[in-house]
Write an enzyme that holds these catalytic residues in place. Structure first.
Site, PDB file in Angstrom:
ATOM      1  N   LYS A  75      12.578  56.244  14.213  1.00 43.30           N
ATOM      2  CA  LYS A  75      11.783  55.177  14.809  1.00 43.30           C
ATOM      3  C   LYS A  75      11.984  53.858  14.067  1.00 43.30           C
ATOM      4  O   LYS A  75      12.753  53.744  13.123  1.00 43.30           O
ATOM      5  CB  LYS A  75      10.311  55.573  14.826  1.00 43.30           C
ATOM      6  CG  LYS A  75      10.051  56.839  15.648  1.00 43.30           C
ATOM      7  CD  LYS A  75      10.515  56.709  17.094  1.00 43.30           C
ATOM      8  CE  LYS A  75       9.612  55.810  17.917  1.00 43.30           C
ATOM      9  NZ  LYS A  75       9.986  55.769  19.346  1.00 43.30           N
ATOM     10  N   HIS A  93      15.106  50.104  20.309  1.00 41.09           N
ATOM     11  CA  HIS A  93      14.326  49.467  21.376  1.00 41.09           C
ATOM     12  C   HIS A  93      14.632  47.965  21.419  1.00 41.09           C
ATOM     13  O   HIS A  93      13.732  47.132  21.421  1.00 41.09           O
ATOM     14  CB  HIS A  93      12.826  49.709  21.173  1.00 41.09           C
ATOM     15  CG  HIS A  93      12.464  51.151  21.047  1.00 41.09           C
ATOM     16  ND1 HIS A  93      12.632  52.045  22.083  1.00 41.09           N
ATOM     17  CD2 HIS A  93      11.970  51.868  19.996  1.00 41.09           C
ATOM     18  CE1 HIS A  93      12.237  53.251  21.679  1.00 41.09           C
ATOM     19  NE2 HIS A  93      11.848  53.171  20.433  1.00 41.09           N
ATOM     20  N   VAL A 265       4.772  59.434  31.233  1.00 39.89           N
ATOM     21  CA  VAL A 265       5.537  59.890  30.077  1.00 39.89           C
ATOM     22  C   VAL A 265       6.662  58.909  29.766  1.00 39.89           C
ATOM     23  O   VAL A 265       6.981  58.659  28.602  1.00 39.89           O
ATOM     24  CB  VAL A 265       6.095  61.301  30.315  1.00 39.89           C
ATOM     25  CG1 VAL A 265       6.845  61.805  29.085  1.00 39.89           C
ATOM     26  CG2 VAL A 265       4.965  62.269  30.671  1.00 39.89           C
TER      27      VAL A 265
END
Length: 350
Positions: A75, A93, A265
């Site tokens: 992450k 991201h 989700v």
């Protein structure tokens, strides 16, 4: 010698890891040096890496790693603006126009670092080589069912956390559903043929929930889809992209419906292509469900790191998928790594 440095995760509620001790041993047998940081949260104990023969480094010491080390985490890094000169493997991201993503790319670009984004590690056909999707769907369906169970008592869903294994999650969830004294709800899963949808459907079926399974064939008409509103639960397992139909439009908030809980989700509320535009922000472990309507009630579950609820299963599954690619790190200019580097270059051009 190629050197892979497995860093500790620094994000809250993140206990996963992308390499198991067994995988580390395979890399070392292939001539790749492996350093693993100590971690106060990692679900897989450090001793396994010690026994495998890995070098061990202090927690969060990766900024001082040798310049040629490839830093591997899952992450995001702390958003502290520091330059990133290393080569990093992680979920950045950063390639879909996210504001935080631009800042991250600037940190790499300033000093010549490189991001090999795990989301963009793809084979020759453009398919991802590894994904956490199954466990995202599994955990997302569980929290959506928890949301529905809380509604039966006139409450909102309470905080969720990490489970030592899936059996403990199933036992707790079964007890909560039984306590409602109601028949099991009916659910519809869109994206049921993919990894995420399969995980969501499997969890529902393990709980005795009847599941309607839809995929591209059933949604090719582009909508509207009144069938969704006739289910108690809707689980969206399709990632937003141009051409994705809207599954639950804004007017559903005031339309007669059976639907009371949505599990998004895919969780992409900031996207222009969000197929569930009835909410505008991700939810959290402390507050898993966002109430978007009261009469009748409609709650949205949109946690963006769902696999972290089951860190052992999700880590082992993902690490097994990724290992064949990690074994090719000795040639970063070819295969999945070469393609990932080109993706990074395209998004950091002036």
């Amino acid at each position: 010698m190629t050197h892979l440095w497995v860093r500790a995760e620094q994000r809250l509620n993140e206990d996963r890891v992308g390499l198991t001790p067994k995988g580390a041993k395979a890399l070392m047998d292939a001539g790749i040096k492996v350093t693993v940081e100590e971690s106060s949260v990692r679900a897989i104990p450090l001793q396994g890496y010690v026994d495998a023969g890995c070098d061990i480094a202090p927690e969060n010491s990766w900024p001082q790693a040798p310049a040629d080390a490839i830093i591997f985490g899952l992450k995001e890094l702390p958003e502290d603006g520091t330059p990133l000169p290393h080569r990093h493997i992680m979920f950045g991201h950063a390639f879909k126009g996210q504001h935080s993503g631009k800042a991250l790319l600037d940190r790499f670009k300033a000093v010549g670092g490189t991001l090999y984004d795990l989301e963009y590690l793809v084979d020759e056909a453009g398919r991802r080589v590894a994904a956490f999707g199954y466990w995202a769907g599994y955990a997302g369906a569980a929290v959506t069912l928890k949301t529905w169970a809380a509604q039966q008592h006139g409450r909102s869903c309470g905080p969720v956390g990490v489970y030592p294994n899936k059996d403990s999650l199933l036992a707790e969830l079964s007890s909560e559903l039984d306590a409602t004294k109601s028949d099991r709800p009916k659910a519809i899963v869109i994206g049921a043929l993919g990894r995420v949808g399969t995980g969501a459907a499997d969890l529902c079926e393990a709980m005795g929930v009847q599941v309607t399974k839809w995929d591209m064939t059933e949604t090719s008409s582009g909508g509207p889809f009144p069938e969704i509103l006739n289910h108690d639960l809707f689980l969206n397992c399709i990632f937003a992209r141009p051409g994705t139909p809207v599954f639950v439009p804004r007017d559903a908030l005031t339309t007669p419906r059976k639907l009371t809980a949505i599990g998004d989700v895919a969780c992409d509320p900031d996207s222009d292509y969000n197929p569930v535009p009835v909410y505008d922000r991700a939810t959290t472990w402390e507050e898993p469900a966002l109430r978007v309507a009261n009469d009748p009630v409609l709650d949205v579950m949109a946690i963006d790191n769902l696999p972290s609820m089951l860190p052992v299963e999700s880590s082992e599954d993902y690490a097994e998928q990724l290992l064949p690619s990690l074994l090719t790190l000795v040639d970063l200019d070819a295969g999945v790594w070469g393609r990932a580097a080109m993706t990074f270059a395209e998004h950091t051009k002036d």
